[in-house]
Design a protein around this motif. Structure first.
Motif, PDB file in Angstrom:
ATOM      1  N   ALA A 241       0.831  -1.211   0.000  1.00 12.71           N
ATOM      2  CA  ALA A 241       0.000   0.000   0.000  1.00 12.71           C
ATOM      3  C   ALA A 241       0.863   1.257   0.000  1.00 12.71           C
ATOM      4  CB  ALA A 241      -0.916  -0.009   1.216  1.00 12.71           C
ATOM      5  N   LEU A 242       1.950   1.223   0.783  1.00 16.26           N
ATOM      6  CA  LEU A 242       2.868   2.376   0.800  1.00 16.26           C
ATOM      7  C   LEU A 242       3.429   2.620  -0.597  1.00 16.26           C
ATOM      8  CD1 LEU A 242       5.098   1.977   3.986  1.00 16.26           C
ATOM      9  CD2 LEU A 242       3.356   3.668   3.562  1.00 16.26           C
ATOM     10  N   THR A 243       3.850   1.544  -1.245  1.00 13.30           N
ATOM     11  CA  THR A 243       4.436   1.647  -2.581  1.00 13.30           C
ATOM     12  C   THR A 243       3.460   2.295  -3.550  1.00 13.30           C
ATOM     13  OG1 THR A 243       5.575  -0.423  -2.182  1.00 13.30           O
ATOM     14  CG2 THR A 243       5.410   0.289  -4.456  1.00 13.30           C
ATOM     15  N   VAL A 244       2.253   1.684  -3.609  1.00 13.06           N
ATOM     16  CA  VAL A 244       1.309   2.095  -4.636  1.00 13.06           C
ATOM     17  C   VAL A 244       0.778   3.491  -4.355  1.00 13.06           C
ATOM     18  CG1 VAL A 244      -0.896   1.559  -5.673  1.00 13.06           C
ATOM     19  CG2 VAL A 244       0.730  -0.244  -5.240  1.00 13.06           C
ATOM     20  N   ARG A 245       0.575   3.835  -3.085  1.00 13.53           N
ATOM     21  CA  ARG A 245       0.013   5.141  -2.777  1.00 13.53           C
ATOM     22  C   ARG A 245       0.932   6.256  -3.276  1.00 13.53           C
ATOM     23  NH1 ARG A 245      -0.432   4.562   2.248  1.00 13.53           N
ATOM     24  NH2 ARG A 245      -2.553   3.763   2.238  1.00 13.53           N
ATOM     25  N   LEU A 246       2.201   6.143  -2.905  1.00 12.10           N
ATOM     26  CA  LEU A 246       3.147   7.190  -3.304  1.00 12.10           C
ATOM     27  C   LEU A 246       3.299   7.223  -4.828  1.00 12.10           C
ATOM     28  CD1 LEU A 246       5.086   9.329  -2.419  1.00 12.10           C
ATOM     29  CD2 LEU A 246       6.814   7.603  -2.068  1.00 12.10           C
ATOM     30  N   PHE A 247       3.479   6.054  -5.398  1.00 13.66           N
ATOM     31  CA  PHE A 247       3.671   5.956  -6.854  1.00 13.66           C
ATOM     32  C   PHE A 247       2.473   6.533  -7.600  1.00 13.66           C
ATOM     33  CE2 PHE A 247       2.245   3.037 -10.273  1.00 13.66           C
ATOM     34  CZ  PHE A 247       3.116   3.445 -11.266  1.00 13.66           C
ATOM     35  N   ALA A 248       1.268   6.071  -7.222  1.00 14.20           N
ATOM     36  CA  ALA A 248       0.069   6.496  -7.950  1.00 14.20           C
ATOM     37  C   ALA A 248      -0.165   7.988  -7.786  1.00 14.20           C
ATOM     38  CB  ALA A 248      -1.141   5.721  -7.440  1.00 14.20           C
ATOM     39  N   ASN A 249       0.087   8.501  -6.591  1.00 13.94           N
ATOM     40  CA  ASN A 249      -0.141   9.933  -6.372  1.00 13.94           C
ATOM     41  C   ASN A 249       0.793  10.768  -7.234  1.00 13.94           C
ATOM     42  OD1 ASN A 249      -2.054  11.069  -4.203  1.00 13.94           O
ATOM     43  ND2 ASN A 249      -1.474   9.043  -3.514  1.00 13.94           N
ATOM     44  N   MET A 250       2.056  10.403  -7.247  1.00 12.47           N
ATOM     45  CA  MET A 250       2.999  11.221  -8.008  1.00 12.47           C
ATOM     46  C   MET A 250       2.724  11.096  -9.504  1.00 12.47           C
ATOM     47  SD  MET A 250       4.012  12.398  -5.420  1.00 12.47           S
ATOM     48  CE  MET A 250       4.686  13.805  -6.232  1.00 12.47           C
ATOM     49  N   ILE A 251       2.511   9.874  -9.969  1.00  8.27           N
ATOM     50  CA  ILE A 251       2.243   9.649 -11.398  1.00  8.27           C
ATOM     51  C   ILE A 251       0.971  10.395 -11.817  1.00  8.27           C
ATOM     52  CG2 ILE A 251       1.255   7.859 -12.863  1.00  8.27           C
ATOM     53  CD1 ILE A 251       4.023   7.544 -13.138  1.00  8.27           C
ATOM     54  N   ALA A 252      -0.101  10.216 -11.031  1.00  9.03           N
ATOM     55  CA  ALA A 252      -1.386  10.801 -11.416  1.00  9.03           C
ATOM     56  C   ALA A 252      -1.273  12.316 -11.480  1.00  9.03           C
ATOM     57  CB  ALA A 252      -2.461  10.379 -10.437  1.00  9.03           C
ATOM     58  N   GLY A 253      -0.612  12.913 -10.486  1.00  5.90           N
ATOM     59  CA  GLY A 253      -0.477  14.362 -10.484  1.00  5.90           C
ATOM     60  C   GLY A 253       0.226  14.855 -11.730  1.00  5.90           C
ATOM     61  N   HIS A 254       1.313  14.161 -12.101  1.00  7.78           N
ATOM     62  CA  HIS A 254       2.079  14.621 -13.253  1.00  7.78           C
ATOM     63  C   HIS A 254       1.313  14.393 -14.548  1.00  7.78           C
ATOM     64  CE1 HIS A 254       5.975  15.840 -11.563  1.00  7.78           C
ATOM     65  NE2 HIS A 254       5.430  15.275 -10.509  1.00  7.78           N
ATOM     66  N   ILE A 255       0.573  13.283 -14.598  1.00  6.16           N
ATOM     67  CA  ILE A 255      -0.204  13.041 -15.821  1.00  6.16           C
ATOM     68  C   ILE A 255      -1.286  14.110 -15.958  1.00  6.16           C
ATOM     69  CG2 ILE A 255      -1.862  11.468 -16.852  1.00  6.16           C
ATOM     70  CD1 ILE A 255      -0.114   9.186 -15.994  1.00  6.16           C
ATOM     71  N   ILE A 256      -1.882  14.500 -14.841  1.00  5.30           N
ATOM     72  CA  ILE A 256      -2.919  15.540 -14.921  1.00  5.30           C
ATOM     73  C   ILE A 256      -2.308  16.856 -15.399  1.00  5.30           C
ATOM     74  CG2 ILE A 256      -4.527  16.917 -13.561  1.00  5.30           C
ATOM     75  CD1 ILE A 256      -4.885  14.391 -11.805  1.00  5.30           C
ATOM     76  N   ILE A 257      -1.156  17.217 -14.845  1.00  9.20           N
ATOM     77  CA  ILE A 257      -0.496  18.461 -15.280  1.00  9.20           C
ATOM     78  C   ILE A 257      -0.182  18.394 -16.774  1.00  9.20           C
ATOM     79  CG2 ILE A 257       1.604  19.833 -15.060  1.00  9.20           C
ATOM     80  CD1 ILE A 257       1.669  19.175 -12.143  1.00  9.20           C
ATOM     81  N   PRO A 277      -6.812  26.062 -19.796  1.00 12.79           N
ATOM     82  CA  PRO A 277      -5.939  24.967 -19.364  1.00 12.79           C
ATOM     83  C   PRO A 277      -4.672  25.463 -18.688  1.00 12.79           C
ATOM     84  CG  PRO A 277      -6.053  25.084 -21.756  1.00 12.79           C
ATOM     85  CD  PRO A 277      -7.105  25.993 -21.228  1.00 12.79           C
ATOM     86  N   PHE A 278      -4.224  26.675 -19.087  1.00 16.33           N
ATOM     87  CA  PHE A 278      -3.041  27.225 -18.412  1.00 16.33           C
ATOM     88  C   PHE A 278      -3.340  27.447 -16.927  1.00 16.33           C
ATOM     89  CE2 PHE A 278      -0.747  31.000 -16.926  1.00 16.33           C
ATOM     90  CZ  PHE A 278       0.535  30.497 -17.025  1.00 16.33           C
ATOM     91  N   ALA A 279      -4.503  28.068 -16.664  1.00 17.98           N
ATOM     92  CA  ALA A 279      -4.890  28.284 -15.259  1.00 17.98           C
ATOM     93  C   ALA A 279      -5.037  26.944 -14.548  1.00 17.98           C
ATOM     94  CB  ALA A 279      -6.195  29.068 -15.192  1.00 17.98           C
ATOM     95  N   GLY A 280      -5.604  25.972 -15.260  1.00 15.74           N
ATOM     96  CA  GLY A 280      -5.750  24.653 -14.653  1.00 15.74           C
ATOM     97  C   GLY A 280      -4.401  24.054 -14.318  1.00 15.74           C
ATOM     98  N   ALA A 281      -3.449  24.192 -15.241  1.00 15.81           N
ATOM     99  CA  ALA A 281      -2.117  23.637 -14.990  1.00 15.81           C
ATOM    100  C   ALA A 281      -1.471  24.304 -13.791  1.00 15.81           C
ATOM    101  CB  ALA A 281      -1.249  23.804 -16.236  1.00 15.81           C
ATOM    102  N   VAL A 282      -1.661  25.627 -13.692  1.00 18.58           N
ATOM    103  CA  VAL A 282      -1.080  26.344 -12.540  1.00 18.58           C
ATOM    104  C   VAL A 282      -1.714  25.852 -11.237  1.00 18.58           C
ATOM    105  CG1 VAL A 282      -0.879  28.585 -11.426  1.00 18.58           C
ATOM    106  CG2 VAL A 282      -0.468  28.382 -13.865  1.00 18.58           C
ATOM    107  N   ALA A 283      -3.052  25.723 -11.262  1.00 17.52           N
ATOM    108  CA  ALA A 283      -3.745  25.308 -10.047  1.00 17.52           C
ATOM    109  C   ALA A 283      -3.325  23.900  -9.639  1.00 17.52           C
ATOM    110  CB  ALA A 283      -5.256  25.361 -10.272  1.00 17.52           C
ATOM    111  N   ILE A 284      -3.271  22.998 -10.619  1.00 18.20           N
ATOM    112  CA  ILE A 284      -2.904  21.621 -10.293  1.00 18.20           C
ATOM    113  C   ILE A 284      -1.454  21.553  -9.820  1.00 18.20           C
ATOM    114  CG2 ILE A 284      -2.562  19.325 -11.284  1.00 18.20           C
ATOM    115  CD1 ILE A 284      -5.405  19.816 -10.821  1.00 18.20           C
TER     116      ILE A 284
ATOM    117  N   GLY C  68      -6.961   4.540  -8.482  1.00 15.07           N
ATOM    118  CA  GLY C  68      -7.957   4.180  -9.489  1.00 15.07           C
ATOM    119  C   GLY C  68      -7.704   4.906 -10.790  1.00 15.07           C
ATOM    120  N   LEU C  69      -7.352   6.179 -10.686  1.00 15.72           N
ATOM    121  CA  LEU C  69      -7.087   6.962 -11.898  1.00 15.72           C
ATOM    122  C   LEU C  69      -5.899   6.385 -12.665  1.00 15.72           C
ATOM    123  CD1 LEU C  69      -7.588  10.686 -10.887  1.00 15.72           C
ATOM    124  CD2 LEU C  69      -9.135   9.160 -12.077  1.00 15.72           C
TER     125      LEU C  69
END
Lengths: 315, 177, 80
Positions: A241-257, A277-284, C68-69
């Protein structure tokens, strides 16, 4: 020199142009990543989010300038790649990012620690780091483990926190990458916590006592055959769970940006709409700074709890 | 040579999102271990020591301040007590003085009153005595005068016995009125 | 061109999955925030502790949602 430039995603650029002509050798020219037909994106102005979050052999400074240190190093030190273990040890981009974050952490903390200790704290950097250290020490480690046990694990937990934090934050700096967005790195860190858990549990309670702690006291004898596999599974679930939580959070954030960046390019016909989208990128991105702190904190927090549970199995 | 993934669910393939990378794992282990050892020796130890020292210093000064405050408070309390006691005493003295003055005044007034009454009584008695005496004297004078006038009018002198009898009659008569 | 399977199955599935993950996380964080606010209103002196716990729990929920995402992103497979 291993500087080379090329047009990776450019629609028409096919030749790799060697920037530093004076130092260009056949070797270096060969080391340049092949561009053009092989990896050309379908659209001229689009970023492939996936290719930006996975590991590479080269360090992409900007959209087209790449530092191919991997091949350069492999040529200089061939034993890294061709060794009896059969593992390619040649540093990749994420190894480089780990080193950068580790070095930055070391230099900053050493400059803080080496300052003449006056009773009145001075300096913004020092106050910032000291307040984090104090928070982690008082509110997390000592609060969960108590002073006596906490003192022993404090250096490890502080290192975990700051290392993850620096690696997380490094990815938000342009032309850098997130090493903690690589599951190998997060898995390794989680395995460290797992080993710390098991070893300190065995050291504290003895080998037998540690494994006896798997089954909570007072469980009926008939349930023990069911409990043991469940507890052993739980033992491995925690680092997973530790592995996946950190990995997924960092990956997901960067993919969203990066998806927002893609949306900026997608506004080709209506450039003024690219503001959205520029404002969105800044906010994210701002949110990602928060997430970087939060995930580092959660990793540390859960590590503290897991280690304490192993040291005191009845809790 | 790791190629960036561009399409297809090549998760565990080289360059995929979940591709295992033993070299990276080994480098992470080495980097992290080196960092833990290096930082716990060069950074955490002095930082935590400094924090502890500062904490102790702050705690000590706070304790000292608390102690001095307590001392000051007790001193103030003492002073207040002393002041209150002095005030009470002063009040007591004033009260006592007032009470004493009152009793003294009462005594003096009472004494003066009795004395005045005594003097008045004595004066009254004296007056009465004197009035009685004056009356007696006046009566005797009147009798003597009457007798003299009568003897002169009648022209003959009465004997002593007659005189006495007449005077007695007269007196009796007068008293009878 | 993308493979047929990607267009008809992987991309729609990824989209639905992302939506469901976000709904679940939103519901969870909403419930959490509602309870936390109620707790803070009821016991303002414990507001700091409640806020810290709320942020921690929200981060855990959010971590699951992001997991999930990522699965959906993997499912979609490609961004070309």
């Amino acid at each position: 020199m291993f500087f080379a430039s090329g047009t990776n995603h450019g629609g028409d650029g096919h030749e790799a142009v060697v920037q530093d002509a004076a130092h260009a050798t056949e070797d270096a020219a060969h080391a340049v990543v092949e561009h053009g037909a092989e990896h050309a994106a379908e659209h001229a102005n689009s970023v492939d989010p996936m290719s930006h979050v996975v590991n590479h052999d080269y360090w992409e400074l900007t959209h087209s300038i790449k530092v191919n240190f991997h091949d350069w190093l492999a040529a200089k030190l061939p034993f890294l790649e061709h060794n009896p273990l059969g593992i390619d040890f040649t540093p990749t981009m994420h190894v480089l990012m780990l080193w950068i974050s580790g070095l930055a952490l070391f230099l900053i903390l050493r400059s803080i620690a080496n300052k003449e200790e006056g009773m009145v704290p001075k300096g913004r950097l020092r106050n910032f780091f000291e307040s984090i250290v104090v928070f982690l020490r008082e509110e997390v480690v000592y609060n969960i483990m108590g002073d006596k046990v906490g003192r022993r694990f404090l250096p490890y937990l502080l290192t975990v926190f700051f290392f993850i934090l620096f690696a997380n934050l490094l990815g938000l700096i342009p032309s850098m990458a997130t090493a903690t967005g690589n599951i190998n790195v997060t898995a390794t860190l989680a395995i460290f916590t797992f080993l710390m858990t098991q070893l300190s549990g065995m050291r504290e309670n003895g080998f037998v006592g540690h494994w006896k702690g798997l089954v909570p006291p007072g469980v009926p004898l008939i349930l023990i055959p069911i409990m043991i596999p469940i507890e052993i599974m739980g033992m491995f679930t925690k680092p997973f769970a530790l592995t996946v939580r950190l990995f997924a959070n960092m990956i997901a954030g960067h993919i969203i940006i990066l998806s927002f960046f893609n949306l900026i390019f997608a506004m080709g016909k209506m450039p003024y709409l690219a503001v959205l989208p520029f404002a969105g990128a800044v906010a994210i991105s701002a949110f990602e700074i928060f997430v970087a702190f939060l995930q580092a904190f959660i990793f540390t927090f859960l590590s503290t709890i897991f280690i304490y549970q192993a040291v005191h199995p009845d809790h | 040579m790791v190629a960036p993934i561009s399409r297809g669910p090549a998760l565990f393939a080289s360059g995929g999102l979940l591709s295992p990378d033993p070299g990276l794992i080994i480098w992470t282990v080495l980097t992290f271990l080196a960092l833990v050892l290096l930082l716990s020796r060069t950074a955490w130890k002095p930082i935590i020591k400094g924090l502890d020292r500062r904490e102790n210093a702050i705690r000590n000064s706070l304790e000292e301040a608390e102690k001095s405050r307590q001392e000051a408070l007790s001193l103030i309390e003492e002073q207040k007590d002393a002041l209150g006691k002095a005030r009470d005493e002063a009040q007591d003295i004033i009260e006592r003085g007032k009470a004493q003055a009152g009793t003294m005044r009462d005594e003096i007034v009472a004494k003066a009153q009795t004395e005045a009454e005594q003097t008045l009584d004595a004066a009254r008695r004296e007056i009465e005595v004197q009035i009685g005496q004056a009356r007696e004297e006046l009566r005797r004078e009147v009798v003597d005068l009457s007798v003299e006038v009568a003897s002169k009018v009648i022209g003959r002198s009465l004997s002593d016995e007659d005189h006495k009898r007449m005077a007695g009659d007269f007196l009796r008569e007068m008293k009878g009125h | 061109m993308l493979p047929f399977f990607t267009i008809v199955a992987a991309h729609p599935a990824a989209g639905f999955g992302a939506g469901i993950a976000v709904i679940g996380a939103g519901y969870g964080i909403g419930k959490l925030a509602a309870s936390a606010m109620e707790g803070m209103a009821r016991q303002p002196e414990a507001a700091g502790d409640i806020r810290g716990g709320m942020i921690l729990a929200a981060a855990l929920i959010e971590g699951v949602a992001r997991f999930g995402l990522v699965i959906c992103i993997i499912l979609a497979g490609t961004f070309a």
